[in-house]
Design a protein around this motif. Structure first.
Motif, PDB file in Angstrom:
ATOM      1  N   ALA A  37      -1.994   5.153   7.241  1.00 25.85           N
ATOM      2  CA  ALA A  37      -0.757   4.868   7.959  1.00 25.85           C
ATOM      3  C   ALA A  37      -0.115   3.603   7.410  1.00 25.85           C
ATOM      4  O   ALA A  37       1.087   3.560   7.165  1.00 25.85           O
ATOM      5  N   THR A  38      -0.943   2.590   7.164  1.00 29.96           N
ATOM      6  CA  THR A  38      -0.426   1.351   6.587  1.00 29.96           C
ATOM      7  C   THR A  38       0.161   1.638   5.221  1.00 29.96           C
ATOM      8  O   THR A  38       1.252   1.194   4.884  1.00 29.96           O
ATOM      9  N   PHE A  39      -0.610   2.402   4.449  1.00 20.32           N
ATOM     10  CA  PHE A  39      -0.145   2.744   3.118  1.00 20.32           C
ATOM     11  C   PHE A  39       1.194   3.456   3.188  1.00 20.32           C
ATOM     12  O   PHE A  39       2.115   3.162   2.439  1.00 20.32           O
ATOM     13  N   LEU A  40       1.307   4.399   4.141  1.00 12.91           N
ATOM     14  CA  LEU A  40       2.535   5.178   4.225  1.00 12.91           C
ATOM     15  C   LEU A  40       3.697   4.327   4.677  1.00 12.91           C
ATOM     16  O   LEU A  40       4.822   4.527   4.244  1.00 12.91           O
ATOM     17  N   ASN A  41       3.441   3.343   5.559  1.00 12.66           N
ATOM     18  CA  ASN A  41       4.536   2.498   5.997  1.00 12.66           C
ATOM     19  C   ASN A  41       5.074   1.656   4.850  1.00 12.66           C
ATOM     20  O   ASN A  41       6.277   1.500   4.701  1.00 12.66           O
ATOM     21  N   THR A  42       4.170   1.109   4.028  1.00  8.52           N
ATOM     22  CA  THR A  42       4.679   0.392   2.872  1.00  8.52           C
ATOM     23  C   THR A  42       5.288   1.371   1.888  1.00  8.52           C
ATOM     24  O   THR A  42       6.219   1.052   1.169  1.00  8.52           O
ATOM     25  N   SER A  43       4.741   2.591   1.888  1.00 12.90           N
ATOM     26  CA  SER A  43       5.214   3.551   0.904  1.00 12.90           C
ATOM     27  C   SER A  43       6.658   3.926   1.143  1.00 12.90           C
ATOM     28  O   SER A  43       7.377   4.261   0.215  1.00 12.90           O
TER      29      SER A  43
ATOM     30  N   THR B  16      -2.119  -5.467 -11.779  1.00 10.34           N
ATOM     31  CA  THR B  16      -2.040  -4.626 -10.595  1.00 10.34           C
ATOM     32  C   THR B  16      -1.130  -3.424 -10.846  1.00 10.34           C
ATOM     33  O   THR B  16      -1.467  -2.287 -10.504  1.00 10.34           O
ATOM     34  N   ALA B  17       0.024  -3.695 -11.473  1.00  9.49           N
ATOM     35  CA  ALA B  17       0.942  -2.594 -11.769  1.00  9.49           C
ATOM     36  C   ALA B  17       0.275  -1.573 -12.674  1.00  9.49           C
ATOM     37  O   ALA B  17       0.367  -0.359 -12.453  1.00  9.49           O
ATOM     38  N   LEU B  18      -0.426  -2.059 -13.682  1.00  9.69           N
ATOM     39  CA  LEU B  18      -1.089  -1.156 -14.628  1.00  9.69           C
ATOM     40  C   LEU B  18      -2.149  -0.311 -13.925  1.00  9.69           C
ATOM     41  O   LEU B  18      -2.261   0.896 -14.144  1.00  9.69           O
ATOM     42  N   GLN B  19      -2.928  -0.963 -13.048  1.00  9.00           N
ATOM     43  CA  GLN B  19      -3.974  -0.235 -12.334  1.00  9.00           C
ATOM     44  C   GLN B  19      -3.359   0.814 -11.398  1.00  9.00           C
ATOM     45  O   GLN B  19      -3.788   1.960 -11.376  1.00  9.00           O
ATOM     46  N   VAL B  20      -2.323   0.400 -10.644  1.00  9.93           N
ATOM     47  CA  VAL B  20      -1.749   1.309  -9.645  1.00  9.93           C
ATOM     48  C   VAL B  20      -0.973   2.442 -10.307  1.00  9.93           C
ATOM     49  O   VAL B  20      -1.113   3.605  -9.934  1.00  9.93           O
ATOM     50  N   MET B  21      -0.160   2.099 -11.321  1.00 13.39           N
ATOM     51  CA  MET B  21       0.739   3.107 -11.886  1.00 13.39           C
ATOM     52  C   MET B  21       0.053   3.987 -12.918  1.00 13.39           C
ATOM     53  O   MET B  21       0.379   5.158 -13.046  1.00 13.39           O
ATOM     54  N   GLY B  57      -9.356 -14.049  -4.846  1.00  6.02           N
ATOM     55  CA  GLY B  57     -10.029 -12.779  -5.111  1.00  6.02           C
ATOM     56  C   GLY B  57      -9.819 -11.799  -3.984  1.00  6.02           C
ATOM     57  O   GLY B  57      -9.529 -10.621  -4.214  1.00  6.02           O
ATOM     58  N   PHE B  58      -9.933 -12.296  -2.760  1.00  3.92           N
ATOM     59  CA  PHE B  58      -9.786 -11.429  -1.593  1.00  3.92           C
ATOM     60  C   PHE B  58      -8.368 -10.893  -1.474  1.00  3.92           C
ATOM     61  O   PHE B  58      -8.138  -9.683  -1.375  1.00  3.92           O
ATOM     62  N   PHE B  59      -7.392 -11.815  -1.537  1.00  3.68           N
ATOM     63  CA  PHE B  59      -6.018 -11.367  -1.281  1.00  3.68           C
ATOM     64  C   PHE B  59      -5.431 -10.553  -2.434  1.00  3.68           C
ATOM     65  O   PHE B  59      -4.629  -9.657  -2.215  1.00  3.68           O
ATOM     66  N   SER B  60      -5.856 -10.853  -3.675  1.00  8.21           N
ATOM     67  CA  SER B  60      -5.374  -9.995  -4.772  1.00  8.21           C
ATOM     68  C   SER B  60      -5.911  -8.584  -4.574  1.00  8.21           C
ATOM     69  O   SER B  60      -5.224  -7.603  -4.832  1.00  8.21           O
ATOM     70  N   GLY B  61      -7.149  -8.474  -4.055  1.00  6.18           N
ATOM     71  CA  GLY B  61      -7.706  -7.155  -3.769  1.00  6.18           C
ATOM     72  C   GLY B  61      -6.949  -6.438  -2.669  1.00  6.18           C
ATOM     73  O   GLY B  61      -6.660  -5.251  -2.770  1.00  6.18           O
ATOM     74  N   VAL B  62      -6.591  -7.199  -1.626  1.00  6.14           N
ATOM     75  CA  VAL B  62      -5.858  -6.585  -0.514  1.00  6.14           C
ATOM     76  C   VAL B  62      -4.517  -6.037  -0.999  1.00  6.14           C
ATOM     77  O   VAL B  62      -4.115  -4.921  -0.659  1.00  6.14           O
ATOM     78  N   ILE B  63      -3.818  -6.819  -1.842  1.00 12.41           N
ATOM     79  CA  ILE B  63      -2.515  -6.367  -2.331  1.00 12.41           C
ATOM     80  C   ILE B  63      -2.667  -5.087  -3.147  1.00 12.41           C
ATOM     81  O   ILE B  63      -1.921  -4.112  -2.963  1.00 12.41           O
ATOM     82  N   ALA B  64      -3.665  -5.059  -4.029  1.00 13.94           N
ATOM     83  CA  ALA B  64      -3.880  -3.837  -4.813  1.00 13.94           C
ATOM     84  C   ALA B  64      -4.252  -2.677  -3.893  1.00 13.94           C
ATOM     85  O   ALA B  64      -3.799  -1.545  -4.086  1.00 13.94           O
ATOM     86  N   ASP B  65      -5.065  -2.972  -2.865  1.00 12.22           N
ATOM     87  CA  ASP B  65      -5.494  -1.923  -1.934  1.00 12.22           C
ATOM     88  C   ASP B  65      -4.323  -1.282  -1.211  1.00 12.22           C
ATOM     89  O   ASP B  65      -4.315  -0.084  -0.967  1.00 12.22           O
ATOM     90  N   ILE B  66      -3.332  -2.111  -0.837  1.00 13.05           N
ATOM     91  CA  ILE B  66      -2.192  -1.562  -0.098  1.00 13.05           C
ATOM     92  C   ILE B  66      -1.495  -0.503  -0.934  1.00 13.05           C
ATOM     93  O   ILE B  66      -1.111   0.549  -0.442  1.00 13.05           O
ATOM     94  N   PHE B  67      -1.394  -0.755  -2.247  1.00 11.49           N
ATOM     95  CA  PHE B  67      -0.711   0.220  -3.094  1.00 11.49           C
ATOM     96  C   PHE B  67      -1.608   1.391  -3.459  1.00 11.49           C
ATOM     97  O   PHE B  67      -1.131   2.476  -3.747  1.00 11.49           O
ATOM     98  N   LEU B  68      -2.911   1.161  -3.477  1.00  7.49           N
ATOM     99  CA  LEU B  68      -3.809   2.245  -3.858  1.00  7.49           C
ATOM    100  C   LEU B  68      -4.250   3.079  -2.658  1.00  7.49           C
ATOM    101  O   LEU B  68      -4.879   4.119  -2.818  1.00  7.49           O
ATOM    102  N   GLY B  69      -3.932   2.626  -1.429  1.00 10.48           N
ATOM    103  CA  GLY B  69      -4.354   3.374  -0.258  1.00 10.48           C
ATOM    104  C   GLY B  69      -5.837   3.299  -0.012  1.00 10.48           C
ATOM    105  O   GLY B  69      -6.412   4.202   0.565  1.00 10.48           O
ATOM    106  N   THR B  70      -6.500   2.216  -0.471  1.00  5.00           N
ATOM    107  CA  THR B  70      -7.945   2.072  -0.292  1.00  5.00           C
ATOM    108  C   THR B  70      -8.246   0.767   0.426  1.00  5.00           C
ATOM    109  O   THR B  70      -9.023  -0.032  -0.068  1.00  5.00           O
ATOM    110  N   LEU B  71      -7.610   0.515   1.554  1.00  4.44           N
ATOM    111  CA  LEU B  71      -7.665  -0.803   2.176  1.00  4.44           C
ATOM    112  C   LEU B  71      -9.099  -1.279   2.402  1.00  4.44           C
ATOM    113  O   LEU B  71      -9.896  -0.595   3.027  1.00  4.44           O
TER     114      LEU B  71
END
Lengths: 281, 172
Positions: A37-43, B16-21, B57-71
Motif C-alpha cells: 500500500a505504501t509502495f502504491l501510494n508513492t507509485s 539506487t536508480a540503476l538498481q530500481v530501474m 545505511g539504514f535510510f538509504s535502504g529505506v529509500i530504495a525499499d520504497i521504490f522496490l516494494g520491499t520495505l
C-alpha cells in the motif's frame, strides 16, 4: 543506575544497531498488509509515471509477440461462441429456450497491463495499471490467456498489487481435470514454472501429463481455468498423500496483458458462508 | 570539482536508480538476484562517525525499499553492512597504512578492494536473501543463490568502479 548508564555509553553503537534492525524487522513483518500500500501510494506520484514510461518503451519490443497471442486468443474465444457450435438437436428452439433464460453472468473480466513484475524473489508481487477507480478490489483473481496469475492484494486509485502464484503465501484450490479430485496448489519456491499439490490421496489415478485446472470453489477464479500440467508424481510409503509436481502453464517471465476476475455473486456466497460459520459455533 | 557530500549524493542517486530501474528488472534466474546498493555504503569516507554511517545505511535502504516494494529488507541489510564496515576495514588494512579520504580503487589497489567488497557483499547478500526467504528450509538453494548473486553483484560493482574512478583520479 550508574552501571546502566555506563553500559549504555559503552555499547551505544550496538544499541543503535539493534534498535534500527528491530525497526526494519518490524517493517518487514508488518508489510504483508502495509508495504505494497505504501509502495502504491508513492507509485501514484512517481513510480506510476516512471514505470509506465519504462513499460511504454520496453513493450514495443514485444508488440509483435503480444499481438500474435492476442489474435490467437480471439480465435479461440470465437470458436467457443454459441454461434460457432453445431447442434445435433433437430429442435433448436427448445435448446435455446431451455438454456438461455437460466444463464446469469457470474464472472466479468477487467483487462489490465502488467507494469512491473518479478519472478526471482522469494515472494513475488506484480503491479498492474488498474485500480479502485476502474473497479478493482482487494482479493480478486487475476488470470492471463495461458492460465492463472495470482490474486489482488492491494489497490490504490489507479494501480493494484497482485500476489503472483510465485509467492510463499499464495494458495489456490485446484483439481485434476479428468476426475475432479481437488487439493491446494502452491508454488514450489524454486523456479518460475513449477508448483506443487500435496493433498491428493494415493488411490487417485494421476499420471504425468494430466491437466490441472482451477476448481471453482473459491471466488477468485471461475471453474476450469488452466493452471498447468502434471510433471511428476511422487508417493512415499508412510504418507497417505502424494506429491504432485505441476508445470505452470502461465509464463511469468513475459506477462504483459492480464484479466482481473470479478465474481458478481461473491457477496452472496460470503454472506452464506458467514451464516454457516455462525451456525456451526 | 565536486565536494565529498555532492559526490556521495550523486553516487547514491545513480546506484539506487540503476538498481530500481535496471538490475531489479533483469529477472535473470532465481539464482541470480544481484544487488549493488551496498556499494554506496562501502564507498563513504573513512572518517565518517559510526552512528552516522549506520543512519545513512539504514535510510538509504529505506529509500530504495520504497521504490522496490520491499520495505524493510534493504534497510536491514544496509544497516548491517554499515555496522560491520569498520570491522572489515580494521581487519584487512595493514597497521599504519595511510589512506585517502574515501575508499578508491586506485589508491587502495585491486586486491584490497576485492577482499573488502567480497566480505561485505557476501555478508549483505547472505543476510538479505536469508530474511527474504524467511527460512532455512531449502539451504542448498539459499547458499547457491547467495554465492552466485554475490559474484554477479561484485562483477557489476567492479565494472562501475573502473568506469567512474578513473575520472576521479584525473581530477585529483
Amino acid at each position: 543506575m550508574y552501571n546502566l548508564v555506563r553500559f549504555l555509553i559503552r555499547y551505544h553503537l550496538l544499541m543503535l544497531f539493534l534498535l534500527l534492525e528491530a525497526f526494519s524487522f518490524y517493517l518487514i513483518f508488518k508489510k504483508s498488509k502495509f508495504h505494497s500500500a505504501t509502495f502504491l501510494n508513492t507509485s501514484n506520484a512517481l513510480n506510476g509515471a516512471v514505470f509506465n514510461t519504462y513499460n511504454d518503451i520496453t513493450s514495443y519490443f514485444y508488440l509483435r509477440k503480444s499481438n500474435d497471442s492476442l489474435v490467437a486468443e480471439n480465435a479461440a474465444l470465437r470458436a467457443m461462441l454459441l454461434q460457432s457450435k453445431y447442434s445435433g438437436d433437430v429442435d433448436t428452439f427448445s435448446q435455446t429456450d431451455s438454456i438461455a433464460p437460466k444463464l446469469i453472468q457470474r464472472f466479468v473480466y477487467f483487462p489490465a497491463k502488467v507494469i512491473r513484475n518479478s519472478t526471482d524473489n522469494a515472494n513475488n508481487i506484480l503491479y498492474i495499471d488498474k485500480g479502485s477507480l476502474q473497479g478493482i478490489h482487494h482479493q480478486m483473481g487475476v488470470i492471463c490467456r495461458n492460465g492463472i496469475v495470482g490474486q489482488v492484494v492491494d489497490v490504490s486509485d489507479n494501480y493494484s498489487a497482485v500476489m503472483s502464484v510465485l509467492n510463499k503465501d499464495f494458495k489456490v484450490s485446484a483439481k485434476i481435470k479428468k476426475n475432479n479430485y481437488f487439493g491446494n496448489l502452491h508454488w514450489s519456491g524454486v523456479n518460475a514454472s513449477s508448483a506443487k499439490m500435496d493433498e491428493i490421496p494415493k488411490h487417485v489415478p494421476v499420471v504425468k501429463g494430466d491437466t490441472i485446472v482451477s476448481s471453482g470453489y473459491s471466488s477468485l477464479f471461475p471453474e476450469n481455468v488452466m493452471i498447468g500440467i502434471v510433471e511428476n508424481v511422487k508417493s512415499e510409503v508412510d504418507k497417505p498423500f502424494m506429491h504432485v509436481d505441476v508445470k505452470l502453464s502461465t509464463n511469468f517471465r513475459n506477462l504483459d496483458f492480464v484479466y482481473v476476475v470479478k465474481d458478481l455473486q461473491r457477496s452472496e456466497i460470503s454472506k452464506l458462508d458467514s451464516v454457516t460459520i455462525k451456525a456451526n459455533k | 570539482m565536486f565536494s565529498i557530500i555532492q559526490q556521495n549524493v550523486v553516487r547514491f542517486l545513480l546506484l539506487t536508480a540503476l538498481q530500481v530501474m535496471v538490475i531489479s528488472n533483469l529477472n535473470l534466474s532465481p539464482f541470480l538476484v544481484p544487488n549493488i546498493l551496498p556499494l554506496f555504503i562501502l564507498l563513504l569516507p573513512f572518517s565518517i562517525p559510526r552512528w552516522m554511517l549506520m543512519l545513512i545505511g539504514f535510510f538509504s535502504g529505506v529509500i530504495a525499499d520504497i521504490f522496490l516494494g520491499t520495505l524493510g529488507f534493504n534497510a536491514a541489510a544496509g544497516l548491517l553492512v554499515a555496522y560491520i564496515r569498520p570491522f572489515i576495514i580494521n581487519l584487512i588494512t595493514p597497521k599504519g597504512a595511510e589512506f585517502e579520504q574515501s575508499p578508491n580503487i586506485f589508491s587502495q589497489g585491486f586486491t584490497w578492494f576485492l577482499i573488502y567488497l567480497s566480505i561485505a557483499v557476501l555478508i549483505h547478500h547472505s543476510f538479505y536473501l536469508l530474511i527474504e526467504s524467511g527460512t532455512f528450509y531449502n539451504i542448498i538453494l539459499l547458499l547457491t543463490r547467495i554465492i552466485l548473486s554475490s559474484i554477479l553483484s561484485l562483477a557489476f560493482m567492479f565494472i562501475g568502479l573502473y568506469l567512474f574512478s578513473v575520472k576521479k583520479r584525473r581530477i585529483n
